[in-house]
Scaffold this active site. Structure first.
Site, PDB file in Angstrom:
ATOM      1  N   GLN A 134       0.892  -1.160   0.000  1.00 53.08           N
ATOM      2  CA  GLN A 134       0.000   0.000   0.000  1.00 53.08           C
ATOM      3  C   GLN A 134       0.932   1.211   0.000  1.00 53.08           C
ATOM      4  OE1 GLN A 134      -3.161   0.983  -0.337  1.00 53.08           O
ATOM      5  NE2 GLN A 134      -2.505   3.070   0.091  1.00 53.08           N
ATOM      6  N   CYS A 135       1.071   1.852  -1.153  1.00 51.96           N
ATOM      7  CA  CYS A 135       2.090   2.902  -1.288  1.00 51.96           C
ATOM      8  C   CYS A 135       1.568   4.314  -1.048  1.00 51.96           C
ATOM      9  CB  CYS A 135       2.749   2.825  -2.665  1.00 51.96           C
ATOM     10  SG  CYS A 135       3.825   1.399  -2.830  1.00 51.96           S
ATOM     11  N   GLY A 272     -10.749   1.054   2.415  1.00 55.68           N
ATOM     12  CA  GLY A 272     -11.874   0.397   1.759  1.00 55.68           C
ATOM     13  C   GLY A 272     -11.381  -0.216   0.467  1.00 55.68           C
ATOM     14  N   MET A 274      -8.001   0.443  -2.701  1.00 55.72           N
ATOM     15  CA  MET A 274      -6.917   1.261  -3.241  1.00 55.72           C
ATOM     16  C   MET A 274      -6.948   1.055  -4.740  1.00 55.72           C
ATOM     17  SD  MET A 274      -4.575   3.474  -2.854  1.00 55.72           S
ATOM     18  CE  MET A 274      -3.724   4.169  -4.265  1.00 55.72           C
ATOM     19  N   GLU A 275      -7.036   2.182  -5.431  1.00 59.15           N
ATOM     20  CA  GLU A 275      -7.325   2.184  -6.862  1.00 59.15           C
ATOM     21  C   GLU A 275      -6.114   1.837  -7.727  1.00 59.15           C
ATOM     22  OE1 GLU A 275      -7.406   4.749  -4.678  1.00 59.15           O
ATOM     23  OE2 GLU A 275      -6.475   6.534  -5.512  1.00 59.15           O
ATOM     24  N   HIS A 299     -16.485   3.529  -6.564  1.00 56.62           N
ATOM     25  CA  HIS A 299     -15.516   4.559  -6.181  1.00 56.62           C
ATOM     26  C   HIS A 299     -14.128   4.253  -6.759  1.00 56.62           C
ATOM     27  CE1 HIS A 299     -13.815   7.686  -3.496  1.00 56.62           C
ATOM     28  NE2 HIS A 299     -12.760   6.897  -3.531  1.00 56.62           N
ATOM     29  N   GLU A 300     -13.646   3.047  -6.507  1.00 54.57           N
ATOM     30  CA  GLU A 300     -12.287   2.705  -6.982  1.00 54.57           C
ATOM     31  C   GLU A 300     -12.224   2.724  -8.505  1.00 54.57           C
ATOM     32  OE1 GLU A 300     -10.246   2.951  -4.703  1.00 54.57           O
ATOM     33  OE2 GLU A 300     -11.707   2.711  -3.090  1.00 54.57           O
ATOM     34  N   HIS A 303     -11.727   6.111  -9.936  1.00 55.48           N
ATOM     35  CA  HIS A 303     -10.328   6.551  -9.855  1.00 55.48           C
ATOM     36  C   HIS A 303      -9.549   6.242 -11.142  1.00 55.48           C
ATOM     37  CE1 HIS A 303      -9.527   8.256  -5.959  1.00 55.48           C
ATOM     38  NE2 HIS A 303     -10.035   7.248  -5.297  1.00 55.48           N
ATOM     39  N   GLU A 322      -9.819  12.720  -4.763  1.00 54.12           N
ATOM     40  CA  GLU A 322     -10.920  12.110  -4.000  1.00 54.12           C
ATOM     41  C   GLU A 322     -12.263  12.822  -4.167  1.00 54.12           C
ATOM     42  OE1 GLU A 322     -10.755   9.259  -3.073  1.00 54.12           O
ATOM     43  OE2 GLU A 322      -8.607   8.886  -2.827  1.00 54.12           O
ATOM     44  N   ASP A 379      -0.336  11.256   5.564  1.00 56.73           N
ATOM     45  CA  ASP A 379      -1.216  10.303   6.266  1.00 56.73           C
ATOM     46  C   ASP A 379      -1.939  10.971   7.439  1.00 56.73           C
ATOM     47  OD1 ASP A 379      -0.685   8.186   4.624  1.00 56.73           O
ATOM     48  OD2 ASP A 379       0.720   7.192   5.986  1.00 56.73           O
ATOM     49  N   TYR A 387     -12.527  14.133   0.375  1.00 60.85           N
ATOM     50  CA  TYR A 387     -13.582  13.442  -0.368  1.00 60.85           C
ATOM     51  C   TYR A 387     -14.848  14.301  -0.405  1.00 60.85           C
ATOM     52  CZ  TYR A 387     -10.884   9.102   0.445  1.00 60.85           C
ATOM     53  OH  TYR A 387      -9.918   8.145   0.485  1.00 60.85           O
TER      54      TYR A 387
HETATM   55 ZN   LIG Z   1     -10.715   7.238  -3.356  1.00 58.44          ZN
END
Ligand SMILES: [Zn+2]
Length: 615
Positions: A134-135, A272, A274-275, A299-300, A303, A322, A379, A387
């Site tokens: 997860q970058c 939830g 990651m795109e 949602h993803e 993206h 977002e 973060d 969003y």
């Molecule tokens: Zn998003």
């Protein structure tokens, strides 16, 4: 577009730009680390440049070569929270448009924040280990040396050697017998190769490896999951994925990334979804058995245009990723299920928005649309604000110029910045120039107070959303409130909520938590018995019901809260529950965290520690 300095990178991205990344990784599950080689093809953006500076974080750099020859390099002191700059000297100065190939070899370390390594016991199958990356936002630098800024985009070639199947954010180009070169050999493993021909930023570099199988869920879509969960995941996503893709295409333009696949990760995935391009990484909490949480996929998928093809140039403009994605997601819902659902989702979003503003404080920098991240960790700024404030800004512009005009602007915007990165100021210029010859729209846009929207902290004015779907939820919550103040003959029964969507139950429960007086404990128990929320397999519902219970200080729910905190790693659920449990029973909160900290992803672990005030 004037290039802007990204304050969250130590790389000299205004002097060099990565055009291509060829990355080769060897996974070692036994050591929970990977060995890597990367060749970055860098293009000079100015004359007389003598040094390339790359981002690294907790990497053990072994060797660096420039254009095939060993180079002079050093890893500078760590600068929190950005890591350590890798400075590579060039033998002779290069000029604008010159290409330099920098090759770096390294190992990741146990401090790596991008990767989560799971033991077989931590997976649902319990037979094989698992790892995933997860970058976003600035963790790619702890996986590989790079220009870790969303303002730089490059094409990618991946080669990943692993004893278990591999997914990556590119198009698969095959599986090969690994030919040992310089890396330590682990016999019997294969190299999985991928190519990403569309330039993407470092934060979209993604890999996962484990006991992963796949099944088709649409003409251009596969779902990847553990063999035990595969068919359940397939049933949940089938049909909807292609409907979402076609709907998004009708709003913007054709899907560019060839395939749209979904990887369902183990429960400790912190988000939830990651795109990641070509393959969204998603939490298993979206698989609720009744398709009620597949909105995350809309949602993803959105993206694929907003964020992946058109990216924010720095995390200070995160709302461009977002806010646009939330707006497109809700337009998809409106088109698929009816306009009421656009509004219903916006109402749920507004609630989350309001709570985030209250949590930060209404004057906080991170409640602005465009934020100042100099010296900060992106973060720490993460919340529903980019969003929802972003969504509300776009919805405001949509109403201001009118839906028909706005819908003509959407494909224009996404074409203008296709395969590029932009700032909020580029967005403003593009919007104003698109409507410059339309006197009516220009007159409307002249009313926009850009400074207020960009820089004023806190909530904007709340739009008049269509409350049709929410009204029944509000009415039921009122009945409970009356019961709570003991002047009501209301008799709750399961029929109160029969036929409701899980979204409606969420709105009902959130309304209850909004009451100034918490529900009495006996009423929490009555609700539990009549509505069966404690038995719900839907994390959206269970987490909200526990919130109602914890606000009521119902000790009978503390144990269940501690139990679910050991089964979920999605920050949306974990963080609020830890904060509430901490207020109810700090000792239990700390004990629960100590027990589960290795289960959580490093990003989640870090923020929960901050939330609980422990180091
Ligand atoms: Zn998003």
């Amino acid at each position: 577009m004037a290039p802007t300095k990204d304050p969250n990178t130590l790389s000299n991205h205004l002097e060099f730009s990565t055009a291509h990344t060829a990355i080769s990784l060897t996974l070692s599950f036994s050591k929970s680390s990977l060995y890597g080689e990367v060749e970055l093809t860098l293009k000079a953006l100015a004359d007389g440049l003598k040094q390339v500076v790359l981002d690294t974080s907790f990497l053990d750099v072994r060797a660096v070569a420039v254009n095939g020859k060993g180079a002079k390099w050093n890893v500078g002191n760590r600068v929190e929270p950005y890591g350590s700059p890798l400075k590579v000297d060039l033998e002779k100065a290069v000029n604008s448009q010159d290409e330099v190939i920098v090759k770096v070899t390294w190992d990741t370390t146990d401090k790596c924040t991008a990767l989560q390594w799971m033991t077989p016991e931590q997976t649902s199958g319990k037979r094989h280990p698992y790892m995933f990356s997860q970058c976003q936002a600035i963790h790619a630098r702890s996986l590989y040396p790079c220009q870790d800024t969303p303002s730089i985009k490059s094409t990618f070639d991946f080669s990943i050697r692993s004893p278990l199947p591999v997914c990556a954010s590119g198009l698969p180009t095959g599986v090969h017998h690994f030919v040992p070169a310089t890396s330590p050999s682990e016999p019997g493993t294969l190299a999985y190769t991928f190519r990403q021909p569309i330039p993407m930023p470092s934060y979209l570099m993604a890999i996962a490896s484990g006991d992963i199988a796949n099944a088709a869920v649409g003409p251009r879509s596969l779902v990847y999951a553990g063999p035990e969960e595969l068919l359940r995941c397939k049933r949940e996503l089938e049909d909807d994925v292609e409907t979402f893709i076609k709907t998004a295409e009708s709003l913007i333009y054709a899907y560019e990334w060839t395939t749209y696949n979904v990887l369902i990760l183990p429960p400790s995935f912190p988000y939830g979804g990651m795109e990641n391009p070509c393959i969204t990484f998603a939490t298993p909490t979206i698989i609720s058995g009744d398709k009620s949480n597949v909105d995350v996929i809309a949602h993803e998928l959105a993206h694929s245009w907003s964020g992946n093809l058109v990216s924010n140039a720095s995390w200070e403009h995160f709302w461009l990723n977002e806010g646009w994605t939330t707006y497109i997601e809700r337009r998809i819902q409106g088109k698929v299920h009816g306009d009421k659902h656009f509004h219903f989702s916006a109402i749920i979003g507004w609630k989350a928005f309001k709570e985030s503003v209250e949590l930060f404080g209404a004057d906080h920098e991170f409640t602005k649309l465009v934020i100042d991240l100099r010296g900060k960790d992106p973060d720490d700024a993460f919340s529903s604000i980019p969003y929802e404030k972003g969504f509300n800004f776009l919805y405001y512009l949509d109403r201001l110029v009118g839906r028909e005009r706005w819908d003509a602007f959407i494909p224009h915007y996404f074409s203008t910045y296709r395969r590029k990165s932009l700032t909020s100021f580029d967005f403003k210029d593009t919007l104003l120039s698109f409507f410059s010859k339309d006197s009516e729209a220009s007159a409307a846009l002249a009313k926009v107070d850009w400074d207020t929207w960009f820089y004023k902290p806190g909530l904007p004015e709340k739009p008049d959303f269509d409350t049709t779907l929410a009204d029944a939820c509000y009415a039921l919550a009122e009945s409970w409130q009356a019961l709570n103040s003991s002047n009501s003959s209301f008799k709750p029964s399961p029929s109160d909520i029969s036929g409701w969507t899980s979204g409606q139950i969420v709105v009902f429960l959130e309304r209850i938590t909004d009451f100034s007086t918490p529900l009495r404990k006996d009423l929490v128990e009555l609700m539990r018995d009549e509505y069966g929320f404690l038995k719900s397999e839907n994390a959206e519902i269970l987490s909200r019901f526990l919130t109602v219970g914890l606000k009521a200080k119902d000790e009978k729910l503390y144990g269940k809260t501690a139990e679910v905190l050991g089964g979920w790693g999605r920050m949306k659920f974990v963080r609020p529950l830890y904060r509430l449990l901490n207020e109810c029973d700090r000792e239990l909160a700390l004990k629960t965290f100590a027990k589960n900290k290795d289960f959580y992803h490093p990003i989640c672990r870090g923020v929960v520690m901050k939330d609980l005030g422990i180091n």
